[in-house]
Design an enzyme around this catalytic site. Structure first.
Site, PDB file in Angstrom:
ATOM      1  N   SER A 155      55.016  64.018  18.259  1.00  0.00           N
ATOM      2  CA  SER A 155      53.619  63.800  17.877  1.00  0.00           C
ATOM      3  C   SER A 155      53.443  63.897  16.371  1.00  0.00           C
ATOM      4  O   SER A 155      54.124  64.674  15.698  1.00  0.00           O
ATOM      5  CB  SER A 155      52.722  64.846  18.552  1.00  0.00           C
ATOM      6  OG  SER A 155      51.399  64.794  18.053  1.00  0.00           O
ATOM      7  N   TYR A 171      50.293  73.408  20.168  1.00  0.00           N
ATOM      8  CA  TYR A 171      50.862  72.104  20.520  1.00  0.00           C
ATOM      9  C   TYR A 171      51.610  71.517  19.326  1.00  0.00           C
ATOM     10  O   TYR A 171      52.733  71.012  19.478  1.00  0.00           O
ATOM     11  CB  TYR A 171      49.734  71.167  20.941  1.00  0.00           C
ATOM     12  CG  TYR A 171      50.162  69.742  21.201  1.00  0.00           C
ATOM     13  CD1 TYR A 171      50.933  69.410  22.310  1.00  0.00           C
ATOM     14  CD2 TYR A 171      49.752  68.716  20.355  1.00  0.00           C
ATOM     15  CE1 TYR A 171      51.304  68.096  22.561  1.00  0.00           C
ATOM     16  CE2 TYR A 171      50.117  67.403  20.590  1.00  0.00           C
ATOM     17  CZ  TYR A 171      50.891  67.095  21.695  1.00  0.00           C
ATOM     18  OH  TYR A 171      51.254  65.791  21.934  1.00  0.00           O
ATOM     19  N   LYS A 175      55.619  70.565  19.181  1.00  0.00           N
ATOM     20  CA  LYS A 175      56.144  69.244  18.853  1.00  0.00           C
ATOM     21  C   LYS A 175      57.015  69.287  17.585  1.00  0.00           C
ATOM     22  O   LYS A 175      57.994  68.531  17.484  1.00  0.00           O
ATOM     23  CB  LYS A 175      54.997  68.249  18.680  1.00  0.00           C
ATOM     24  CG  LYS A 175      54.301  67.885  19.981  1.00  0.00           C
ATOM     25  CD  LYS A 175      55.255  67.291  21.006  1.00  0.00           C
ATOM     26  CE  LYS A 175      54.539  66.775  22.242  1.00  0.00           C
ATOM     27  NZ  LYS A 175      55.473  66.231  23.266  1.00  0.00           N
TER      28      LYS A 175
END
Length: 261
Positions: A155, A171, A175
């Site tokens: 991401s 998150y 990533k």
């Protein structure tokens, strides 16, 4: 037009592609790309009913399809995925570690002080440990045959140039770890197995769009040079290229695909 991307550009006839998180969204789009390119496809996800729905669309292309309900953060479940794949097809040529997410039924994202240890640990398990477990299950066979390709779905949130906002801090951390893990995998498993990662921007999937405010969507699109969100088919095209022989000298790369964010 975008929905047809991946068809006719590369020939994966006789190849087997395994896609985690393959029942909807990005994973389903990638699986459809491989199916249209002639591959036999294994899709893994937690919900059997969603796998069955996706399998119907994949089989409509004429592809052989295997569905395996899988929790990619659980080693025993991953072992079952590998065993089922080898029992059905004898091998895996391509692995797409796509399963992941910024939130889910077992964890939250948000400001760090509002999170519990379980939120942090589960986010890492779903987005990073899963790629380790699934790759470890399939790579020995690839090394034995002397070839294989792995594509991890990362991401843009992991990039230093896009600061993670508070709701997605864990998150983004997960990533970022996946991006680094990609490079470690590439170094350890070269030259037989190539490993690359997509640093994906904003992708329009039902799950993501369901919780995004229309005003936020419009503001985000205004920051994208192509003036739109990406589609699963956009990611499928790059994934198929990286899995193909045309990308034979590309490994250990984290490639931006974000429409010019």
């Amino acid at each position: 037009m975008a929905e047809q991307q991946g068809a006719g550009r590369w020939d994966f006839s006789g190849k087997v592609a395994v896609v985690t998180g393959g029942s909807d969204g990005i994973g389903k789009g990638v699986a459809l790309g491989f199916a249209r390119a002639g591959a036999s496809v294994v899709i893994a996800a937690r919900r059997p009913e969603k796998l069955a729905e996706a399998a119907e669309d994949l089989r409509a292309t004429g592809a052989r399809v295997l569905t395996v309900p899988t929790d990619v953060s659980d080693a025993a479940s991953v072992a079952n995925l590998a065993a089922a794949t080898h029992a059905e097809f004898g091998r895996a040529d391509v692995l797409v570690n796509n399963a992941g997410g910024s939130f889910g039924p077992t964890f939250r994202n948000g400001p760090l002080l509002e999170l519990e240890e379980a939120d942090f640990a589960t986010c890492l398990a779903v987005n990073v440990t899963s790629a380790f477990l699934v790759s470890k299950a399939f790579v020995p066979g690839m090394l034995e045959r002397g070839s294989g390709a792995i594509i991890n779905t990362g991401s843009v949130m992991a990039g230093d140039w896009r600061a993670p906002n508070a709701p997605l801090g864990v998150y983004a951390t997960a990533k970022a770890a996946l991006h680094k893990l990609t490079r470690v995998m590439a170094l350890e498993w070269a030259p037989a197995v190539r490993v690359n990662c997509l640093s994906a921007g904003d992708i329009e999937t039902p799950r993501v769009m369901a919780w995004r405010d229309p005003a936020e969507v419009a503001a985000t699109k205004a920051k994208i040079a192509m003036s739109r969100f990406g589609t699963p088919a956009d990611l499928a095209s790059l994934t198929l290229f990286l899995a193909s022989d045309e990308a034979a000298w590309i490994t250990g790369s984290v490639i931006d695909i974000n429409g010019g964010l």
